[in-house]
Design a protein around this motif. Structure first.
Motif, PDB file in Angstrom:
ATOM      1  N   VAL A 140       0.774  -1.062  -0.063  1.00 50.09           N
ATOM      2  CA  VAL A 140       0.007   0.100  -0.106  1.00 50.09           C
ATOM      3  C   VAL A 140       0.911   1.078   0.118  1.00 50.09           C
ATOM      4  N   SER A 141       0.587   2.250  -0.870  1.00 47.39           N
ATOM      5  CA  SER A 141       1.572   3.549  -1.094  1.00 47.39           C
ATOM      6  C   SER A 141       0.619   4.490  -0.612  1.00 47.39           C
ATOM      7  N   ILE A 142       1.272   5.644  -0.156  1.00 51.01           N
ATOM      8  CA  ILE A 142       0.824   6.735   0.205  1.00 51.01           C
ATOM      9  C   ILE A 142       0.795   7.635  -1.116  1.00 51.01           C
ATOM     10  N   ASP A 143      -0.416   7.946  -1.622  1.00 54.60           N
ATOM     11  CA  ASP A 143      -0.438   8.667  -2.698  1.00 54.60           C
ATOM     12  C   ASP A 143       0.331  10.218  -2.890  1.00 54.60           C
ATOM     13  N   GLY A 144       1.281  10.263  -3.741  1.00 53.47           N
ATOM     14  CA  GLY A 144       2.066  11.351  -3.990  1.00 53.47           C
ATOM     15  C   GLY A 144       3.448  11.544  -2.981  1.00 53.47           C
ATOM     16  N   VAL A 145       3.603  10.126  -2.339  1.00 52.08           N
ATOM     17  CA  VAL A 145       4.698  10.130  -1.325  1.00 52.08           C
ATOM     18  C   VAL A 145       5.885   8.846  -1.675  1.00 52.08           C
ATOM     19  N   ASP A 146       6.891   9.430  -1.890  1.00 52.12           N
ATOM     20  CA  ASP A 146       8.088   8.135  -1.904  1.00 52.12           C
ATOM     21  C   ASP A 146       8.542   7.994  -0.288  1.00 52.12           C
ATOM     22  N   LEU A 147       8.510   6.957   0.311  1.00 48.77           N
ATOM     23  CA  LEU A 147       8.426   6.954   1.707  1.00 48.77           C
ATOM     24  C   LEU A 147       9.811   6.178   1.921  1.00 48.77           C
ATOM     25  N   ILE A 148      10.364   6.692   3.268  1.00 47.96           N
ATOM     26  CA  ILE A 148      11.512   6.023   3.671  1.00 47.96           C
ATOM     27  C   ILE A 148      10.957   5.593   5.172  1.00 47.96           C
ATOM     28  N   TYR A 149      10.801   4.251   5.172  1.00 46.59           N
ATOM     29  CA  TYR A 149      10.069   3.667   6.359  1.00 46.59           C
ATOM     30  C   TYR A 149      11.406   3.428   7.400  1.00 46.59           C
ATOM     31  N   ASN A 150      11.003   3.787   8.759  1.00 51.45           N
ATOM     32  CA  ASN A 150      11.895   3.352   9.725  1.00 51.45           C
ATOM     33  C   ASN A 150      10.904   2.677  10.839  1.00 51.45           C
ATOM     34  N   THR A 151      11.335   1.434  10.814  1.00 50.75           N
ATOM     35  CA  THR A 151      10.658   0.489  11.792  1.00 50.75           C
ATOM     36  C   THR A 151      11.367   0.935  13.263  1.00 50.75           C
ATOM     37  N   VAL A 152      10.568   1.490  14.312  1.00 47.80           N
ATOM     38  CA  VAL A 152      11.074   2.018  15.450  1.00 47.80           C
ATOM     39  C   VAL A 152      10.155   1.894  16.676  1.00 47.80           C
ATOM     40  N   GLU A 153      10.703   1.212  17.563  1.00 46.65           N
ATOM     41  CA  GLU A 153       9.747   0.954  18.917  1.00 46.65           C
ATOM     42  C   GLU A 153       9.238   2.254  19.259  1.00 46.65           C
ATOM     43  N   LEU A 210      -2.075  15.891   2.341  1.00 43.63           N
ATOM     44  CA  LEU A 210      -1.285  14.759   2.798  1.00 43.63           C
ATOM     45  C   LEU A 210      -2.018  13.976   3.743  1.00 43.63           C
ATOM     46  N   PRO A 211      -2.823  14.684   4.722  1.00 41.84           N
ATOM     47  CA  PRO A 211      -3.337  14.043   5.775  1.00 41.84           C
ATOM     48  C   PRO A 211      -4.373  12.893   5.318  1.00 41.84           C
ATOM     49  N   VAL A 212      -5.297  13.299   4.455  1.00 44.25           N
ATOM     50  CA  VAL A 212      -6.197  12.364   3.864  1.00 44.25           C
ATOM     51  C   VAL A 212      -5.566  11.179   3.233  1.00 44.25           C
ATOM     52  N   ASN A 213      -4.414  11.502   2.675  1.00 48.10           N
ATOM     53  CA  ASN A 213      -3.777  10.219   1.626  1.00 48.10           C
ATOM     54  C   ASN A 213      -3.099   9.417   2.725  1.00 48.10           C
ATOM     55  N   VAL A 214      -2.363  10.018   3.670  1.00 49.90           N
ATOM     56  CA  VAL A 214      -1.932   9.103   4.606  1.00 49.90           C
ATOM     57  C   VAL A 214      -2.776   8.395   5.621  1.00 49.90           C
ATOM     58  N   TYR A 215      -4.118   8.868   5.919  1.00 55.05           N
ATOM     59  CA  TYR A 215      -5.000   8.317   6.382  1.00 55.05           C
ATOM     60  C   TYR A 215      -5.430   7.065   5.595  1.00 55.05           C
ATOM     61  N   LYS A 216      -5.801   7.334   4.177  1.00 53.66           N
ATOM     62  CA  LYS A 216      -6.362   6.171   3.423  1.00 53.66           C
ATOM     63  C   LYS A 216      -5.186   5.026   3.311  1.00 53.66           C
ATOM     64  N   ALA A 217      -4.084   5.370   3.185  1.00 55.29           N
ATOM     65  CA  ALA A 217      -3.108   4.369   3.199  1.00 55.29           C
ATOM     66  C   ALA A 217      -2.991   3.299   4.481  1.00 55.29           C
ATOM     67  N   PHE A 218      -3.003   4.174   5.646  1.00 57.61           N
ATOM     68  CA  PHE A 218      -3.065   3.251   6.851  1.00 57.61           C
ATOM     69  C   PHE A 218      -4.225   2.726   7.009  1.00 57.61           C
ATOM     70  N   LEU A 219      -5.419   3.155   6.757  1.00 59.05           N
ATOM     71  CA  LEU A 219      -6.362   2.454   6.642  1.00 59.05           C
ATOM     72  C   LEU A 219      -6.507   0.920   5.900  1.00 59.05           C
ATOM     73  N   GLN A 220      -6.016   1.084   4.663  1.00 60.12           N
ATOM     74  CA  GLN A 220      -5.970   0.152   3.759  1.00 60.12           C
ATOM     75  C   GLN A 220      -5.059  -0.890   4.509  1.00 60.12           C
ATOM     76  N   SER A 221      -4.035  -0.487   5.019  1.00 62.84           N
ATOM     77  CA  SER A 221      -2.985  -1.383   5.505  1.00 62.84           C
ATOM     78  C   SER A 221      -3.660  -2.212   6.609  1.00 62.84           C
ATOM     79  N   LYS A 222      -4.511  -1.410   7.429  1.00 58.47           N
ATOM     80  CA  LYS A 222      -5.219  -2.150   8.550  1.00 58.47           C
ATOM     81  C   LYS A 222      -5.990  -3.244   8.162  1.00 58.47           C
TER      82      LYS A 222
END
Length: 330
Positions: free
Chosen positions: A24-37, A238-250
């Protein structure tokens, strides 16, 4: 459209995995993902502003919003939710049989302000009449000595909060009987190791938590997603696009839990547990979005202010970018 490159930091939950692995991508974003506690993400985001998108503590976000000092804007994607009746550990030799018996006792906590403890104190007061000022709070590291508050707090004068000695941990003090109880998000090692006279206040915490949900319909929220405010001002989409991506991931994660032909989690009856959760809590048992969670967030901000952590009573809508408040209509 040229994509913007942004960093994100959050824990490796099943419900964030589709964003992490690129399904799942965030529309308009090239993501650098950091897995962090989570604790590390909170510290690095709020103290140093390291991440563009970050998992956030509900308590820290509420506190900074009440002060008008928040560099992040909230999105109602609730990455962490936990019922908290399980997070109260007691000396079983001190006559503590009910929550009301904690009055007058010394109760340890790693920080007064952490989200789990806001919920625990709020539940203890709302459900059982135990007021925070009736308890002697003792702060310190659960396992490592010397822990303090992550951000300065100014509590009402009637709250007795004292730091434990720098050479002691809460787990040690609970095991030796120097304190009567500990509350928090993590179990102290003395409990996990079966120390004598250490147990949970709610021995059948699942039954207590299920009863609590049936009566209140509250599934406590711990963490949410935040976006750097300056980015939202520059990219209002950006906020709605981020929300939609994390919703789909869930939603992807929830679907995989129900796959009985090949178990995606390392538990033998995970599909059965999934069915039981849906029976009690409904099909959307881990809801995202403001409207579906308003009663939960309203309870939290009420607790937060009553416990002296918010300078003012925050309107729950203030915690989120306006474009995400009516996301269900999009």
């Amino acid at each position: 459209m040229t994509k913007i490159q942004l960093s994100v930091a959050c824990a490796a939950y099943d419900r964030t995995r589709s964003v992490w692995d690129g399904d799942v991508s965030i529309d308009g974003v090239d993501l650098i993902y950091n897995t962090v506690e989570p604790e590390e993400a909170f510290h690095r985001a709020f103290k140093f502003g390291e991440f563009d998108i970050t998992e956030m503590s509900m308590s820290s976000h509420t506190m900074m919003t009440s002060r008008g000092e928040n560099d992040y804007v909230g999105v109602p994607a609730f990455l962490s939710r936990v019922f908290r009746h399980s997070g109260i550990y007691i000396r079983t030799d001190r006559g503590i049989k009910t929550p009301a018996d904690l009055a007058g006792k010394k109760v340890g906590l790693p920080e007064y302000q952490i989200t789990a403890n806001v919920w625990i104190r709020g539940i203890l007061e709302d459900e059982y009449g135990l007021r925070p000022e009736s308890v002697h709070w003792r702060r310190g590291g659960v396992e490592e000595p010397g822990r303090g508050e992550r951000a300065p707090i100014a509590l009402p004068k009637e709250i007795d909060l004292q730091q434990i000695p720098d050479d002691r941990s809460l787990s040690q003090m609970l095991a030796t009987g120097e304190i009567d109880a500990v509350i928090g998000a993590r179990a102290p090692s003395c409990f996990l190791q079966g120390a004598p006279n250490v147990g949970r206040l709610f021995s059948d915490y699942r039954a207590a938590e299920e009863d609590y949900f049936r009566r209140t319909r509250i599934f406590p929220i711990m963490h949410m997603i935040g976006i750097r405010r300056s980015l939202v001002e520059k990219y209002p989409w950006l906020p709605v696009n981020v929300y939609k991506a994390f919703l789909q991931s869930k939603e992807n994660a929830v679907h995989s839990i129900g796959e009985i032909c090949h178990l995606m989690a390392t538990l033998p009856w995970v599909a059965h547990q999934w069915e039981e959760a849906r029976k009690l809590m409904g099909e959307d048992y881990w809801p995202y979005g403001y409207d579906k969670n308003k009663h939960v967030i309203d309870a939290f901000v009420r607790y937060h202010h009553a416990q002296g952590l918010s300078k003012r009573l925050v309107d729950s809508k203030e915690l989120f970018h306006p474009s995400t408040l009516d996301i269900s209509k999009i």
